[in-house]
Enzyme design. Structure first.
Site, short mmCIF file in Angstrom:
data_model
loop_
_atom_site.label_atom_id
_atom_site.label_comp_id
_atom_site.label_asym_id
_atom_site.label_seq_id
_atom_site.Cartn_x
_atom_site.Cartn_y
_atom_site.Cartn_z
N LYS A 99 0.85 -1.20 0.00
CA LYS A 99 0.00 0.00 0.00
C LYS A 99 0.88 1.24 0.00
CE LYS A 99 -3.93 -2.36 1.95
NZ LYS A 99 -4.51 -2.95 3.15
N GLN A 152 -5.63 -2.06 9.08
CA GLN A 152 -5.45 -3.37 8.45
C GLN A 152 -6.16 -4.46 9.25
OE1 GLN A 152 -3.96 -3.82 5.46
NE2 GLN A 152 -4.33 -6.00 5.54
N ASP A 182 -11.95 2.10 2.99
CA ASP A 182 -12.28 0.67 2.89
C ASP A 182 -13.77 0.46 2.66
OD1 ASP A 182 -10.24 -1.27 3.17
OD2 ASP A 182 -9.97 -0.81 5.30
N1 GUN Z 1 -7.00 -7.17 5.13
C1 GUN Z 1 -7.08 -7.86 3.97
N2 GUN Z 1 -7.71 -7.13 3.02
C2 GUN Z 1 -8.04 -5.94 3.60
C3 GUN Z 1 -8.69 -4.76 3.14
O1 GUN Z 1 -9.12 -4.64 1.98
N3 GUN Z 1 -8.80 -3.76 4.04
C4 GUN Z 1 -8.36 -3.85 5.31
N4 GUN Z 1 -8.54 -2.82 6.14
N5 GUN Z 1 -7.75 -4.93 5.78
C5 GUN Z 1 -7.58 -5.97 4.92
#
Ligand code: GUN
Length: 285
Positions: A53, A97, A120
């Protein structure tokens, strides 16, 4: 033989467009969009996601702010950080996350993020907006899938679509997006007695079950579009999807490979949501 849906190429194209828009954004407002990523604990898979990211932010031209907190972090401490980030003018998107350690209530964390910074789309307000078809942010994986369907000119209107899996992150929002795209949608899950009986009638099958090779060629009809959301490891430790690629590819018209299909789109959609958040916040000032 099916056409391979190339998520890597589509993703690179969209990121290129976002980088151009970011130059325009910076010219107009004098600052860059900013994404804050919070990780609690040291889950190795999560660490890789977070690193990717940050890389994507650097590549497109956003500021990124990383908060790596120890596994012992309390819920109150995490809520206090979110409150700080909600108020921070340099932060336009906030992502915590998932998964968080079990002593932290994930739903409470999701609801604490300002809906306008919830890139998200996990906040109940944003979930509700998706339901009524009036939304700014879509969860990244379903958003990436609809981009791929559009990119490959795959017709959804009047088509039957089966989503396998009912998670809040993928299955449920995915079903809703396909409904907005005028498909006739069915959701299968662990209590569906005969998934194959349902998927054999589907023009589009979206597999998000988390079981390697779950969807086999005999479960799809000739010419079906197969979208594979799975990220599993087989017995040899190799990354593989929820679809049995060899048997599905023979019957499908289009299929997403794993890796290189849906996966690369997810972070790209996060980047798209971040720019959108920054634009909406800037326009609201
Ligand atoms: N963990 C795995 N995929 C995601 C996601 O798309 N967003 C978040 N916040 N955590 C994740």
């Amino acid at each position: 033989m099916a056409v391979l849906i190339d998520g890597k190429a589509t993703s690179a194209k969209i990121r290129g467009g976002l980088a151009e828009k970011t130059i325009e954004f910076k010219k107009k407002y004098g600052y860059a969009p900013g994404l804050a990523v919070v990780i609690v604990g040291d889950d190795p898979a999560s660490k890789i996601y977070v690193r990717n990211k940050k890389k994507a932010c650097d590549e497109i031209g956003y500021n990124s702010f990383e908060y790596a907190l120890p596994a012992e972090t309390t819920e109150a401490e995490l809520l206090s950080l979110i409150d700080k980030l909600n108020k921070d003018k340099a932060v336009h998107g906030i992502l915590v996350q998932s998964p968080v350690p079990s002593h932290i209530d994930e739903k409470k964390i999701q609801a604490a993020i300002l809906p306008q910074k919830d890139v998200d789309a996990f906040h109940p307000v944003n979930v509700g907006k998706i339901m009524i078809g009036d939304y700014d942010f879509v969860p990244c994986t379903p958003a990436g899938i609809t981009e791929l369907l559009d990119e490959y000119g795959i017709e959804t209107c009047g088509k039957s679509c089966t989503v396998i899996g009912r998670s809040n992150i993928v299955g449920k929002p995915m079903a809703m997006l396909m409904l907005h795209k005028n498909s006739t949608v069915t959701i299968c899950h662990s209590k569906t007695p005969d998934v194959g009986a349902v998927t054999r009638n589907a023009d589009i099958v979206i597999a998000a079950v988390g079981k390697a090779g779950f969807l086999t060629g005999d479960m799809i009809k000739d010419g079906a579009v197969v979208i594979d959301v799975g990220m599993n490891r087989d017995a040899a430790g190799k990354l593989c999807g929820d679809a049995d690629f060899a048997s599905c590819e023979k019957k499908a018209s289009y299929i997403t490979p794993v890796p290189g299909g849906v996966g690369p789109m997810t972070i790209t959609m996060l980047m798209k949501n971040t720019l959108k958040a920054a634009e909406l916040l800037a326009e609201g000032e």
